[in-house]
Scaffold this motif. Structure first.
Motif, PDB file in Angstrom:
ATOM      1  N   GLY A  28       0.801  -1.212   0.000  1.00  0.00           N
ATOM      2  CA  GLY A  28       0.000   0.000   0.000  1.00  0.00           C
ATOM      3  C   GLY A  28       0.831   1.259   0.000  1.00  0.00           C
ATOM      4  O   GLY A  28       0.310   2.354  -0.249  1.00  0.00           O
ATOM      5  N   ARG A  29       2.142   1.111   0.287  1.00  0.00           N
ATOM      6  CA  ARG A  29       3.019   2.277   0.318  1.00  0.00           C
ATOM      7  C   ARG A  29       4.068   2.227  -0.786  1.00  0.00           C
ATOM      8  O   ARG A  29       4.818   3.184  -0.961  1.00  0.00           O
ATOM      9  N   LEU A  30       4.121   1.095  -1.513  1.00  0.00           N
ATOM     10  CA  LEU A  30       5.119   0.925  -2.559  1.00  0.00           C
ATOM     11  C   LEU A  30       4.462   0.800  -3.922  1.00  0.00           C
ATOM     12  O   LEU A  30       3.393   0.197  -4.053  1.00  0.00           O
ATOM     13  N   THR A  31       5.147   1.313  -4.936  1.00  0.00           N
ATOM     14  CA  THR A  31       4.749   1.070  -6.314  1.00  0.00           C
ATOM     15  C   THR A  31       6.015   0.818  -7.122  1.00  0.00           C
ATOM     16  O   THR A  31       6.949   1.619  -7.101  1.00  0.00           O
ATOM     17  N   LEU A  32       6.017  -0.318  -7.816  1.00  0.00           N
ATOM     18  CA  LEU A  32       7.172  -0.721  -8.611  1.00  0.00           C
ATOM     19  C   LEU A  32       6.810  -0.599 -10.083  1.00  0.00           C
ATOM     20  O   LEU A  32       5.724  -1.004 -10.496  1.00  0.00           O
ATOM     21  N   SER A  33       7.731  -0.059 -10.879  1.00  0.00           N
ATOM     22  CA  SER A  33       7.452   0.106 -12.304  1.00  0.00           C
ATOM     23  C   SER A  33       8.732   0.003 -13.114  1.00  0.00           C
ATOM     24  O   SER A  33       9.838   0.154 -12.590  1.00  0.00           O
ATOM     25  N   ARG A  34       8.553  -0.284 -14.413  1.00  0.00           N
ATOM     26  CA  ARG A  34       9.690  -0.370 -15.338  1.00  0.00           C
ATOM     27  C   ARG A  34       9.634   0.773 -16.344  1.00  0.00           C
ATOM     28  O   ARG A  34       8.553   1.189 -16.760  1.00  0.00           O
ATOM     29  N   ASP A  35      10.819   1.239 -16.739  1.00  0.00           N
ATOM     30  CA  ASP A  35      10.944   2.128 -17.879  1.00  0.00           C
ATOM     31  C   ASP A  35      11.934   1.456 -18.819  1.00  0.00           C
ATOM     32  O   ASP A  35      13.152   1.549 -18.629  1.00  0.00           O
ATOM     33  N   SER A  36      11.405   0.769 -19.811  1.00  0.00           N
ATOM     34  CA  SER A  36      12.251  -0.012 -20.710  1.00  0.00           C
ATOM     35  C   SER A  36      13.220   0.880 -21.483  1.00  0.00           C
ATOM     36  O   SER A  36      14.366   0.494 -21.726  1.00  0.00           O
ATOM     37  N   ALA A  37      12.767   2.053 -21.874  1.00  0.00           N
ATOM     38  CA  ALA A  37      13.623   2.951 -22.651  1.00  0.00           C
ATOM     39  C   ALA A  37      14.850   3.383 -21.862  1.00  0.00           C
ATOM     40  O   ALA A  37      15.920   3.621 -22.438  1.00  0.00           O
ATOM     41  N   SER A  48       4.743   7.472   2.374  1.00  0.00           N
ATOM     42  CA  SER A  48       4.426   7.358   3.803  1.00  0.00           C
ATOM     43  C   SER A  48       5.511   6.609   4.557  1.00  0.00           C
ATOM     44  O   SER A  48       5.238   5.663   5.307  1.00  0.00           O
ATOM     45  N   LEU A  49       6.735   7.030   4.341  1.00  0.00           N
ATOM     46  CA  LEU A  49       7.868   6.329   4.948  1.00  0.00           C
ATOM     47  C   LEU A  49       7.840   6.412   6.464  1.00  0.00           C
ATOM     48  O   LEU A  49       7.393   7.412   7.046  1.00  0.00           O
ATOM     49  N   LYS A  50       8.310   5.333   7.081  1.00  0.00           N
ATOM     50  CA  LYS A  50       8.325   5.219   8.537  1.00  0.00           C
ATOM     51  C   LYS A  50       9.768   5.027   9.014  1.00  0.00           C
ATOM     52  O   LYS A  50      10.613   4.550   8.254  1.00  0.00           O
ATOM     53  N   PRO A  51      10.048   5.347  10.260  1.00  0.00           N
ATOM     54  CA  PRO A  51      11.412   5.121  10.769  1.00  0.00           C
ATOM     55  C   PRO A  51      11.891   3.685  10.594  1.00  0.00           C
ATOM     56  O   PRO A  51      13.078   3.454  10.343  1.00  0.00           O
ATOM     57  N   GLU A  52      10.981   2.725  10.699  1.00  0.00           N
ATOM     58  CA  GLU A  52      11.374   1.324  10.527  1.00  0.00           C
ATOM     59  C   GLU A  52      11.703   0.950   9.090  1.00  0.00           C
ATOM     60  O   GLU A  52      12.141  -0.168   8.823  1.00  0.00           O
ATOM     61  N   ASP A  53      11.495   1.875   8.160  1.00  0.00           N
ATOM     62  CA  ASP A  53      11.913   1.644   6.776  1.00  0.00           C
ATOM     63  C   ASP A  53      13.384   1.994   6.562  1.00  0.00           C
ATOM     64  O   ASP A  53      13.927   1.772   5.473  1.00  0.00           O
ATOM     65  N   THR A  54      14.020   2.531   7.581  1.00  0.00           N
ATOM     66  CA  THR A  54      15.432   2.884   7.475  1.00  0.00           C
ATOM     67  C   THR A  54      16.272   1.639   7.211  1.00  0.00           C
ATOM     68  O   THR A  54      16.218   0.667   7.965  1.00  0.00           O
ATOM     69  N   ALA A  55      17.027   1.671   6.110  1.00  0.00           N
ATOM     70  CA  ALA A  55      17.822   0.517   5.703  1.00  0.00           C
ATOM     71  C   ALA A  55      18.616   0.874   4.454  1.00  0.00           C
ATOM     72  O   ALA A  55      18.369   1.907   3.827  1.00  0.00           O
TER      73      ALA A  55
END
Length: 122
Positions: A65-74, A84-91
């Motif tokens: 719900g907080r991530l979106t992954l996409s490709r740009d082939s070109a 909506s980043l959280k402190p626990e996303d620190t990495a």
């Protein structure tokens, strides 16, 4: 042959970042691309993956719900939009490639780029 993750930085909780995984020397579309992260003192864990065929995506439950992954082939690039980043996303966030479908096991990936550090703190 090179794979480079970039786009990390220091942000406050609730803010967004877009990470890029850029390939050179090969065509990224032919591979599944996975994003993993590793916090200090913790195991590497999967965040998201996009398959090579069909472009289906998977997301870790903790980040769904907080991530979106996409490709740009070109641009031979895969993007990971993180909201909506959280402190626990620190990495440190890494991108890796493997043939075919995605795997949530980092050992299944064949090649990795250098990671990019994401720090979420107020």
């Amino acid at each position: 042959v090179q794979l480079q993750a970039s786009g990390g930085g220091s942000v406050q909780p609730g803010e967004s970042l877009r990470l890029s995984c850029v390939a050179s020397g090969f065509t990224l579309d032919y591979y599944a691309v996975g994003w993993f992260r590793q916090a200090p003192g913790k195991e590497r864990e999967g965040a998201s993956c996009i398959s090579s065929v069909g472009g289906s995506t998977t997301y870790a439950d903790s980040m769904k719900g907080r991530l979106t992954l996409s490709r740009d082939s070109a641009k031979n690039t895969v993007y990971l939009q993180m909201n909506s980043l959280k402190p626990e996303d620190t990495a440190v966030y890494f991108c890796g490639i493997m043939s075919g479908s995605c795997s949530g096991t980092w050992e299944m990936y064949d090649f990795w780029g250098r990671g990019t550090l994401v720090t979420v703190s107020s």
